[in-house]
Motif scaffolding. Structure first.
Motif, PDB file in Angstrom:
ATOM      1  N   GLU A   1     -88.425   7.548 -44.235  1.00 28.56           N
ATOM      2  CA  GLU A   1     -89.221   9.353 -43.987  1.00 28.56           C
ATOM      3  C   GLU A   1     -88.767   9.917 -44.498  1.00 28.56           C
ATOM      4  O   GLU A   1     -89.790  10.955 -44.902  1.00 28.56           O
TER       5      GLU A   1
ATOM      6  N   GLU B   1     -92.156  12.697 -47.621  1.00 25.65           N
ATOM      7  CA  GLU B   1     -91.907  14.239 -47.973  1.00 25.65           C
ATOM      8  C   GLU B   1     -91.988  14.260 -49.077  1.00 25.65           C
ATOM      9  O   GLU B   1     -92.482  15.297 -49.646  1.00 25.65           O
TER      10      GLU B   1
ATOM     11  N   ARG C   1     -93.479  13.946 -37.974  1.00 28.51           N
ATOM     12  CA  ARG C   1     -91.996  13.876 -38.180  1.00 28.51           C
ATOM     13  C   ARG C   1     -91.214  13.422 -36.817  1.00 28.51           C
ATOM     14  O   ARG C   1     -91.912  13.224 -35.781  1.00 28.51           O
TER      15      ARG C   1
END
Ligand code: PLP
Length: 394
Positions: free
Chosen positions: A368, A372, A380
């Motif tokens: 994750e 980004e 998210r």
């Protein structure tokens, strides 16, 4: 290269993490592979493998990777010019077919969208058309590791039977066996191919084949040359050499015996349930990332979403390998890449073998952050969604 702190999170879909108990079991002196002590270990291993394959058929082994076991199936069963039907599933089905072609077989592909489960009705229809029974075998991959799609093997067997076709049924279980349900005898599989380095949690380098009586009978008429792979030789005439051609890699057997103990102590059904839980946690995370036009699960049929590997398709214009590199360099988390035509387009999370919740959550967290950092749009809270699922299933 600079030291990387902490554990390397190896989350590729094979080879897989080797449990410490297996490593310790292999850390042992060599013994005479012709002696009674080793023979007892080998017998224990082959009997244990039969329980994992769910078969009473003999299991034969080689010092090789899965590619060797693929080849063994081809050279033992066929003669040049024989026709085989390969159920298309992805990179690995294509490659099994290419090997068959290299041995002079006529390879027909039953076409299938790589993102979907193979359709047993299409298989049945094709076999019904083959009135002269020119197709000698149906070759299928149970879990297509390149796409993260699990294919319906039991239903394919029913399709072959419904068509009244005598073709042999050969199945690659390289990334499913010992991780989710497979039943060689009940599902009428004639040849089951597997390697050591995935659900069996061993180093790469041993491969096994379960061979039904029907498949063994086919070896008598098959004309392709074979020596090392010859199943008749492997079945063994001599009590000292049965099961193996040449020097037996005894350390692998020490490890295999321990691997089988681990699987049976946990219980195969519990092993399958653990794989399902970890796979579902992974899928929950990816479904959350999918928001904002983010990455998505490659496998589109929910029933075919694999419990051992999740392949994740990047949004157009975003390079999966660049994201994987960030994940490895910054967080010491290794992921699988896209194979063949899928290179750069997807990445794969392996959640099979010796893995637990914390490893999956750690890997999902690193991914994750890497999404980004790589500037990949995504929703998210993927890790949170995985945590919520694991809490509800605890
Ligand atoms: N078949 C499947 C489904 C696989 O996942 C793999 C390897 O990942 C292979 C075949 C080839 O096996 P090996 O790499 O052990 O030769």
């Amino acid at each position: 290269m600079a030291h990387k702190n902490g554990w390397h999170f190896f989350m590729n879909p094979g080879p897989t993490n080797i449990p410490d108990r297996i490593l310790r079991a292999m850390d042992r002196a060599t013994m005479d592979f012709t002696g009674a002590e080793f023979r007892a270990i080998a017998d224990e291993c082959f009997a244990g493998l039969q329980r994992v394959f769910k078969t009473t058929a003999p299991i034969l082994g080689y010092a090789s990777t899965g590619h060797g076991a693929w080849e063994a199936a081809l050279v033992n069963l066929f003669s040049p010019g024989d026709k085989v039907l390969i159920v298309e599933s992805g990179y690995f089905s294509v490659n099994w077919g290419l090997r068959a072609e290299a041995f002079g077989l006529l390879v027909e592909t039953l076409p299938n969208d790589w993102r979907r489960c193979a359709d047993p009705a299409k298989l049945e229809a094709r076999l019904r058309e083959d009135k002269g029974h020119h197709i000698k075998a149906v070759l299928a991959v149970h879990n297509e590791t390149s796409t993260g799609v699990a294919h319906p093997i039991a239903a394919m067997r029913k399709a072959i039977d419904a068509a009244g076709h005598p073709a042999l049924f050969c199945v690659d279980t390289i990334s499913s066996l010992g991780s989710f349900d497979f039943r060689m005898d009940e599902w009428g599989v004639d040849v089951t191919v597997v390697g050591s380095q995935k659900g069996l949690m061993l180093p790469t380098g041993m491969a096994f084949t379960g061979v039904s009586a029907k498949a063994m009978a086919a070896t008598a008429v098959a004309k392709l040359p074979r020596v090392y792979w010859d199943w008749r030789r492997l079945l063994g005439q001599s009590p000292q050499q049965g099961y193996w051609n040449g020097t037996v890699p005894v350390h692998f057997f020490y490890g295999l015996r321990e691997a089988l103990k681990l699987l049976e102590e946990e219980g195969l059904d519990n092993v399958f349930a653990r794989h399902h839980r970890l796979a579902e946690a992974t899928r929950r995370a990816v479904r959350t990332w999918r928001q904002n036009d983010g990455p998505e699960i490659f496998a589109t049929d929910p029933s075919g979403q694999s419990d051992t590997v999740t392949a994740i398709l990047m949004p157009d214009g975003h390079d999966a390998d660049a994201m994987r590199q960030i994940c490895l360099d910054k967080f010491n988390v290794s992921l699988g890449g896209g194979l063949g035509s899928l290179k750069g387009r997807l990445f794969r999370i392996g959640h099979l073998g010796d893995v637990n919740e914390a490893m999956v959550l750690g890997a999902l967290g690193a991914i994750e952050i890497s999404l980004e950092l790589a500037g990949v749009p995504h929703g998210r809270g993927g890790v949170q969604a995985a945590m919520e699922y694991l809490t509800s299933e605890a």
